[in-house]
Scaffold this motif. Structure first.
Motif, PDB file in Angstrom:
ATOM      1  N   UNK A   1       0.827  -1.208   0.000  1.00 42.10           N
ATOM      2  CA  UNK A   1       0.000   0.000   0.000  1.00 42.10           C
ATOM      3  C   UNK A   1       0.867   1.266   0.000  1.00 42.10           C
ATOM      4  N   UNK A   2       1.915   1.272   0.813  1.00 40.98           N
ATOM      5  CA  UNK A   2       2.765   2.459   0.905  1.00 40.98           C
ATOM      6  C   UNK A   2       3.572   2.700  -0.364  1.00 40.98           C
ATOM      7  N   UNK A   3       3.735   1.664  -1.186  1.00 43.39           N
ATOM      8  CA  UNK A   3       4.491   1.811  -2.433  1.00 43.39           C
ATOM      9  C   UNK A   3       3.596   1.644  -3.667  1.00 43.39           C
ATOM     10  N   UNK A   4       2.317   1.852  -3.452  1.00 45.97           N
ATOM     11  CA  UNK A   4       1.355   1.684  -4.534  1.00 45.97           C
ATOM     12  C   UNK A   4       1.704   2.544  -5.739  1.00 45.97           C
ATOM     13  N   UNK A   5       2.140   3.792  -5.502  1.00 48.28           N
ATOM     14  CA  UNK A   5       2.427   4.695  -6.619  1.00 48.28           C
ATOM     15  C   UNK A   5       3.597   4.221  -7.469  1.00 48.28           C
ATOM     16  N   UNK A   6       4.429   3.340  -6.933  1.00 42.57           N
ATOM     17  CA  UNK A   6       5.575   2.812  -7.690  1.00 42.57           C
ATOM     18  C   UNK A   6       5.292   1.444  -8.305  1.00 42.57           C
ATOM     19  N   UNK A   7       4.082   0.930  -8.043  1.00 36.90           N
ATOM     20  CA  UNK A   7       3.792  -0.434  -8.478  1.00 36.90           C
ATOM     21  C   UNK A   7       2.542  -0.559  -9.343  1.00 36.90           C
ATOM     22  N   UNK A   8       1.567   0.320  -9.137  1.00 35.36           N
ATOM     23  CA  UNK A   8       0.274   0.011  -9.750  1.00 35.36           C
ATOM     24  C   UNK A   8       0.217   0.318 -11.246  1.00 35.36           C
ATOM     25  N   UNK A   9       1.312   0.831 -11.846  1.00 35.88           N
ATOM     26  CA  UNK A   9       1.349   0.858 -13.305  1.00 35.88           C
ATOM     27  C   UNK A   9       1.575  -0.540 -13.866  1.00 35.88           C
ATOM     28  N   UNK A  10       2.026  -1.462 -12.998  1.00 31.78           N
ATOM     29  CA  UNK A  10       2.274  -2.842 -13.430  1.00 31.78           C
ATOM     30  C   UNK A  10       1.363  -3.850 -12.721  1.00 31.78           C
ATOM     31  N   UNK A  11       0.952  -3.522 -11.503  1.00 30.31           N
ATOM     32  CA  UNK A  11       0.220  -4.468 -10.662  1.00 30.31           C
ATOM     33  C   UNK A  11      -1.136  -3.919 -10.228  1.00 30.31           C
ATOM     34  N   UNK A  12      -2.065  -4.842 -10.014  1.00 29.33           N
ATOM     35  CA  UNK A  12      -3.262  -4.541  -9.240  1.00 29.33           C
ATOM     36  C   UNK A  12      -2.933  -4.767  -7.769  1.00 29.33           C
ATOM     37  N   UNK A  13      -3.210  -3.761  -6.944  1.00 26.51           N
ATOM     38  CA  UNK A  13      -2.966  -3.826  -5.498  1.00 26.51           C
ATOM     39  C   UNK A  13      -4.342  -3.763  -4.827  1.00 26.51           C
ATOM     40  N   UNK A  14      -4.938  -4.899  -4.428  1.00 25.08           N
ATOM     41  CA  UNK A  14      -6.359  -4.915  -4.032  1.00 25.08           C
ATOM     42  C   UNK A  14      -6.603  -4.565  -2.568  1.00 25.08           C
ATOM     43  N   UNK A  15      -6.037  -3.455  -2.129  1.00 28.71           N
ATOM     44  CA  UNK A  15      -6.150  -3.071  -0.730  1.00 28.71           C
ATOM     45  C   UNK A  15      -6.616  -1.635  -0.592  1.00 28.71           C
ATOM     46  N   UNK A  16      -7.089  -1.301   0.616  1.00 28.93           N
ATOM     47  CA  UNK A  16      -7.605   0.040   0.903  1.00 28.93           C
ATOM     48  C   UNK A  16      -6.475   1.063   0.893  1.00 28.93           C
ATOM     49  N   UNK A  17      -6.804   2.360   0.814  1.00 34.81           N
ATOM     50  CA  UNK A  17      -5.764   3.408   0.909  1.00 34.81           C
ATOM     51  C   UNK A  17      -5.046   3.358   2.253  1.00 34.81           C
ATOM     52  N   UNK A  18      -3.864   3.948   2.283  1.00 35.97           N
ATOM     53  CA  UNK A  18      -3.002   3.860   3.460  1.00 35.97           C
ATOM     54  C   UNK A  18      -3.670   4.404   4.722  1.00 35.97           C
ATOM     55  N   UNK A  19      -4.326   5.557   4.636  1.00 33.42           N
ATOM     56  CA  UNK A  19      -4.898   6.164   5.840  1.00 33.42           C
ATOM     57  C   UNK A  19      -5.917   5.238   6.495  1.00 33.42           C
ATOM     58  N   UNK A  20      -6.768   4.622   5.691  1.00 40.04           N
ATOM     59  CA  UNK A  20      -7.783   3.716   6.243  1.00 40.04           C
ATOM     60  C   UNK A  20      -7.142   2.452   6.789  1.00 40.04           C
ATOM     61  N   UNK A  21      -6.137   1.949   6.093  1.00 36.88           N
ATOM     62  CA  UNK A  21      -5.441   0.757   6.566  1.00 36.88           C
ATOM     63  C   UNK A  21      -4.803   1.001   7.933  1.00 36.88           C
ATOM     64  N   UNK A  22      -4.086   2.125   8.068  1.00 36.32           N
ATOM     65  CA  UNK A  22      -3.417   2.431   9.333  1.00 36.32           C
ATOM     66  C   UNK A  22      -4.437   2.613  10.447  1.00 36.32           C
ATOM     67  N   UNK A  23      -5.520   3.291  10.145  1.00 41.25           N
ATOM     68  CA  UNK A  23      -6.532   3.552  11.178  1.00 41.25           C
ATOM     69  C   UNK A  23      -7.153   2.263  11.701  1.00 41.25           C
ATOM     70  N   UNK A  24      -7.565   1.373  10.818  1.00 44.73           N
ATOM     71  CA  UNK A  24      -8.316   0.192  11.237  1.00 44.73           C
ATOM     72  C   UNK A  24      -7.434  -0.926  11.769  1.00 44.73           C
ATOM     73  N   UNK A  25      -6.160  -0.939  11.402  1.00 40.36           N
ATOM     74  CA  UNK A  25      -5.280  -1.991  11.916  1.00 40.36           C
ATOM     75  C   UNK A  25      -4.573  -1.593  13.193  1.00 40.36           C
ATOM     76  N   UNK A  26      -4.711  -0.355  13.609  1.00 40.24           N
ATOM     77  CA  UNK A  26      -4.216   0.054  14.914  1.00 40.24           C
ATOM     78  C   UNK A  26      -5.248  -0.381  15.956  1.00 40.24           C
ATOM     79  N   UNK A  27      -4.818  -1.202  16.902  1.00 40.73           N
ATOM     80  CA  UNK A  27      -5.770  -1.790  17.842  1.00 40.73           C
ATOM     81  C   UNK A  27      -6.445  -0.735  18.718  1.00 40.73           C
ATOM     82  N   UNK A  28      -5.748   0.353  19.004  1.00 39.87           N
ATOM     83  CA  UNK A  28      -6.347   1.430  19.776  1.00 39.87           C
ATOM     84  C   UNK A  28      -7.470   2.093  18.982  1.00 39.87           C
ATOM     85  N   UNK A  29      -7.207   2.417  17.728  1.00 38.72           N
ATOM     86  CA  UNK A  29      -8.222   3.041  16.884  1.00 38.72           C
ATOM     87  C   UNK A  29      -9.394   2.094  16.643  1.00 38.72           C
ATOM     88  N   UNK A  30      -9.092   0.811  16.469  1.00 38.76           N
ATOM     89  CA  UNK A  30     -10.156  -0.165  16.248  1.00 38.76           C
ATOM     90  C   UNK A  30     -11.078  -0.223  17.465  1.00 38.76           C
TER      91      UNK A  30
END
Length: 433
Positions: free
Chosen positions: A99-128
């Motif tokens: 996710x953090x390197x999506x801008x360097x990869x997605x011209x070649x790859x599909x990256x099927x994950x949420x944007x970084x801000x949402x990923x960081x928010x929901x995977x932080x156990x305190x925020x969850x």
């Protein structure tokens, strides 16, 4: 006049990051669904991927360095220029790297994950935990401690033993110290303070969450995986009753046995949470049944198909088909269209099959399933061959791999005897009565 010839369909080329059982399970799922040979990238060739005939292993010793990972993935893309590439990770830190390197990869790859801000928010156990409180979803009583700031946490609202774990598994991945575990069960306040000191000295600068210990053994645990479409609507869900977890330090807390089933109440709570934040793609939840009040308590969200993802595929609903159907083919991920007519689904897309997932020999698993009714169900699924171990695959017949798997299966007896004797399981089971 004949119609113009259409362009030939491009082939699919999955790339899986990681060398654990979750990575192999993802590779196997792609192979089962599409007959493709995924590329699996890890720092070394583990026994789980070595000598495999269904995948190509690529070693990247500096996989935890962004520039090296991106360079390796782009080199793989160059070798598969005629293919539609999709990159998936088998651990939170690998998903975060994509996710953090999506801008360097997605011209070649599909990256099927949420944007970084949402990923960081929901995977932080305190925020969850805050989100669960906001939405009225059961979550353990939690104290959050800033490790870098030092000091002592206020545990006056908790009763020992407690559960302690890093708020961010991605950040925790980067530190090492003697006795490191994914999750700690801490018996006293002095023991907790000693643990937090070791974590701080190791260089971890995030927060640690200290939580209420919910009584009961591993069979109180549950697992839920949901798939949300590009508009943030939950379309598919697979619930599982965990029978036993792994107890060796490096894999502590990962399910070793799961029976799939239906649990509308839990799915609806997850649906409310995911649609509230606009989640897309897969989300995997860890839960536990609390015998004190009969509620299912949500612990955390993993932003991916989990390490035990084959519990879904083994039950007949090949999980990676949703990735390809929506992200690569651009089609609506209606579960029946994705999975086929024979997969049992409820009207709202919940997998209704009963199937046993296990990474252990059947006799060892049964030894730890202490509830008579649950043990009878487990034995029945084993006898009726409605059970799957993701590592045993009919297309894998290299004798070196088979020998490794036989030894690894036998080693489970030794590991459980050392790290989780049956007497310990019985003692925990008693606390849940």
């Amino acid at each position: 006049m004949s119609a113009p010839a259409s362009a030939p369909a491009r082939r699919l080329q999955p790339v899986v990051l990681g060398g654990d059982i979750g990575a192999y399970s993802l590779a196997r799922a792609f192979h089962e669904a599409y007959g493709v040979r995924p590329v699996v990238v890890s720092s070394v060739a583990t026994g789980l991927v070595r000598h495999s005939r269904i995948l190509e292993h690529v070693a990247e010793p500096r996989i935890d360095e962004a520039d090296a990972l991106v360079a390796r993935l782009r080199a793989i893309a160059d070798r598969h220029a005629d293919a539609d590439l999709i990159a998936v990770g088998s651990a939170d830190w690998l998903v975060r790297a994509l996710v953090e390197n999506r801008d360097r990869l997605e011209d070649r790859y599909t990256i099927p994950y949420v944007p970084r801000d949402l990923l960081v928010r929901l995977t932080d156990k305190e925020e969850f935990g805050r989100l669960c409180a906001e939405l009225g979803i059961a979550h353990p009583t939690t104290v959050v401690h800033d490790v870098a700031a030092g000091g002592e946490p206020d545990t006056s609202g908790l009763t020992f033993p407690v559960i302690a774990k890093a708020a961010s598994t991605a950040a925790y991945h980067d530190v090492e110290f003697p006795g490191k575990k994914k999750v700690f069960t801490v018996g006293s306040r002095p023991e907790l303070l000693e643990l937090l000191g070791r974590v701080r000295d190791a260089g971890y600068t995030g927060t640690f969450v200290i939580q209420d210990f919910i009584p009961g053994d591993d069979s109180g645990m549950r697992i839920l995986t949901c798939y949300s479409d590009a508009q943030g609507k939950v379309r598919f869900a697979s619930f599982g009753h965990v029978l036993l977890e792994e107890h060796a330090p490096g894999a502590l807390g990962n399910p070793a046995g799961i029976i799939t089933g239906v649990q509308h109440e839990v799915v609806e709570q997850a649906r409310r949470l995911l649609e509230h934040v606009g989640w897309t793609g897969y989300a995997n939840f860890d839960l536990k049944y609390d015998p004190r009040d009969g509620r299912y308590v949500f612990f955390e969200l993993n932003p991916r198909l989990g390490r035990s993802n084959f519990y879904i595929t083994g039950a007949g609903a090949n999980a990676v088909r949703f990735y390809v159907h929506e992200h690569l083919r651009g089609l609506d991920p209606e579960p029946r269209a994705v999975l086929g007519a024979d997969v049992p689904l409820t009207a709202d897309g919940e997998l209704a099959a009963e199937h046993l997932y296990t990474v252990l020999p059947g006799p060892l698993l049964l030894r730890y399933v202490l509830d008579p009714g649950l043990r009878a169900r487990t034995r029945g699924l084993l006898l009726r061959r409605r059970a799957t171990n993701p590592l045993w695959y009919r297309h894998e017949w290299d004798p070196r791999r088979v020998a490794y798997l036989v030894v690894a299966q036998l080693n489970h007896y030794r590991k459980y005897a050392r790290f989780y004797p049956v007497s310990a399981a019985r003692a925990l089971a008693w606390t849940g009565r």
